[in-house]
Scaffold this active site. Structure first.
Site, short mmCIF file in Angstrom:
data_model
loop_
_atom_site.label_atom_id
_atom_site.label_comp_id
_atom_site.label_asym_id
_atom_site.label_seq_id
_atom_site.Cartn_x
_atom_site.Cartn_y
_atom_site.Cartn_z
N LYS A 180 61.75 -57.63 60.45
CA LYS A 180 62.40 -58.78 59.80
C LYS A 180 62.12 -60.05 60.61
O LYS A 180 62.13 -60.03 61.84
CB LYS A 180 63.91 -58.57 59.73
N ASP A 233 71.95 -42.19 58.80
CA ASP A 233 71.10 -42.98 57.91
C ASP A 233 70.92 -44.41 58.42
O ASP A 233 69.87 -45.01 58.21
CB ASP A 233 71.72 -42.99 56.50
N HIS A 238 68.49 -47.99 62.53
CA HIS A 238 68.44 -49.45 62.34
C HIS A 238 69.43 -50.19 63.24
O HIS A 238 69.08 -51.16 63.91
CB HIS A 238 68.78 -49.82 60.89
#
Ligand code: NAP
Length: 488
Positions: A180, A233, A238
């Site tokens: 990002k 997840d 992340h």
């Protein structure tokens, strides 16, 4: 002010799972955008692989539709699709692999990228076949999508098996959050300015929050999700990667191992959360029926065939990093499905001024905050206290200094996959996870999962469209803090 994109060497990119959701929705559009910018050399080939019996034209037809819906230009889409092909192969069977190996062998000087956009259960089969057909040689690279395992033991199994075929330097474990623009900007902000680094420590930072909130439920992915849950997840990969980018020491350079060594030190410094403290430091939730974006939506259990599950769709936790820079600074992490907004952000909240010289009537002295938003739009705001302009007495205002310059530079924000796919082609693994990072992240996550399993408790219910169970609010409020809200 736009600079021309850097040239890229010719490559062949093979996408296993080429008909899947990720490939069609993210990877091919990302490659199309790089094509439009002139970064896909004319001799490069993009080859989709799946079991479905399609030919090149059938595959192109399905992509054409997706690219047109994404607003692509018709002539450019046709030119791009001219470089795209398809092969029907089963990762678990040898049929067709000879011909596929011959196809790849036609351009031996090309960089070869094998992107495994399939379920991780197929990673080992695919790598073994790539190895036995000699496709791991030369300038070959393999890209592994998340999730890499569901705990340390299964991650090790995958990494060992992939490691038998590909060297670590050929292995790119992708975490698209690291691609990002905002995450790159965090590096520029921290290490390209003298202003922040002296304040970037426990003396001046009160706490850090990382939120990854989704409005969607599990939908079609319920079979996968129910085996994973929010911690596996989102947090193990992340959110921990974002935490590392905030908390790492300045690397000596941007060389891949210099950055990854620093991230690894952060992961290894995370204070353990286990059965002794999980009840105080973590909150698990599971959504019930409610509303999302004005529509009534079913609860998590209603979406499962079995109708019962202990899987968390929300987690909030308080992490701490046991080192000199961060001792005593909480990192509040939270993520969930069916929350009121789709937002991913990092909020670095600075300490309050030690003493106020202002009259209480002037207004509340808010703490400075640096808020880095990754989704839905990328931007960075530094919240400062200023004087309300004009006569009328000294009144204080808390206002954001907007540091997002994409518009000023006339640059469209690229999707993270655009940057990361080209990094793989260039052989630059800085923004990819090294094996030891994945292991360290699981070493921290596994005891939390074990503590939850052993507690025998079920996740706390929360209504769809709310910010999770009330215990998640209590988690931060009992420390005298609140979750960040983007308002003056
Ligand atoms: P998906 O839509 O279920 O696609 C799976 C793909 O794999 C299909 O093209 C399927 O085609 C192919 N496939 C299945 N079995 C195969 C076999 N034996 N041999 C060859 N190909 C086979 O999955 P996805 O959502 O694209 O996700 C792919 C991976 O990326 C998963 O690990 C997922 O967790 C991860 N991921 C997805 C997203 C996302 O936004 N979707 C985001 C991050 C990570 P056939 O059935 O025709 O073979």
């Amino acid at each position: 002010m736009t600079a021309s994109p850097l040239p890229v060497e010719p490559f062949d990119l093979v996408i296993f799972g080429g008909t899947g959701d990720l490939a069609v929705r993210k990877l091919l559009p990302a490659l199309y955008h790089r094509f439009v910018d002139g970064q896909i050399p004319a001799s490069s080939r993009i080859i989709g692989i799946a079991r479905e019996g399609l030919d090149d034209d059938g595959y192109r037809a399905s992509l054409r539709k997706a690219l047109q819906e994404g607003g692509g230009n018709a002539a450019k889409i046709e030119a791009f699709l001219g470089q795209v092909g398809y092969r029907s192969l089963d990762a678990r069977k040898d049929d067709g692999w000879d011909a596929f190996a011959a196809l790849i062998g036609e351009q031996p000087e090309h960089i070869r990228v094998f992107y495994l956009s399939t379920s991780p259960e197929l990673f080992v089969d695919i790598c073994n076949r790539l190895g036995s057909y000699g496709l791991n040689k030369g300038r070959a690279r393999v890209v592994l999508e998340k999730p890499i395992g569901r705990d340390l033991a299964s991650a090790n199994q995958i990494n060992d098996a992939v490691g038998h075929v590909f060297e670590e330097s050929q292995t790119f474990r992708i975490d698209h959050y690291l691609g990002k623009e905002t995450v790159q900007n965090l590096l520029a902000l921290r290490f390209g300015n003298v202003l922040f680094e002296p304040l970037w420590n426990a003396e001046h930072i009160d706490h850090v929050q990382i939120t990854v909130a989704e409005t969607l439920g599990v939908g079609q992915r319920s079979a996968y999700y129910d085996r994973a849950g929010a911690l596996r997840d989102m947090v193990q990969n992340h959110i921990l990667q974002l935490l590392c980018m905030v908390a790492m020491e300045p690397p000596s350079s941007l060389q891949p191992d210099a950055v990854r060594d620093e991230k690894l030190k952060v992961l290894r410094s995370l204070k353990p959360i286990d059965e002794s403290n999980a009840a105080q430091l973590t909150v698990r939730g599971q959504y019930r029926a409610g509303a999302a974006e004005g529509q009534s939506v079913p609860g998590y259990l209603d979406e499962l065939a079995s109708g019962k599950s202990n899987t968390e769709t929300f987690v909030a936790l308080k992490a701490e990093i046991a080192n000199w820079r961060w001792a005593g600074v909480p990192f509040y992490l939270r993520t969930g499905k069916r929350l009121p907004e789709r937002v991913s952000e990092i909020a670095v909240v600075f300490k309050a001024v030690p003493h106020s010289i202002f009259d209480p009537a002037a207004g509340v002295l808010a703490q400075n905050r640096l808020v880095l938003r990754l989704q839905p739009d990328e931007d960075i705001k530094l919240w400062l206290t200023i004087k309300h302009p004009g006569p009328g007495g000294l009144r204080l205002r808390h206002v954001p200094l907007d540091m997002s310059f994409a518009e000023a530079f006339g640059v469209q924000q690229p999707d993270a996959y655009e940057r990361l796919l080209l990094d793989v082609v260039r052989g630059n693994p800085t923004l990819f996870m090294r094996r030891d990072e994945v292991e360290a992240a699981w070493q921290w996550a596994d005891p939390i999962l074990a503590a939850w399993a052993d507690s025998g408790e079920t996740p706390r219910p929360y209504t769809s469209g709310t910010w999770g169970p009330s215990a998640a609010v209590a988690l931060i409020e009992r420390d005298g803090r609140t979750w960040n809200e983007e308002s003056e």
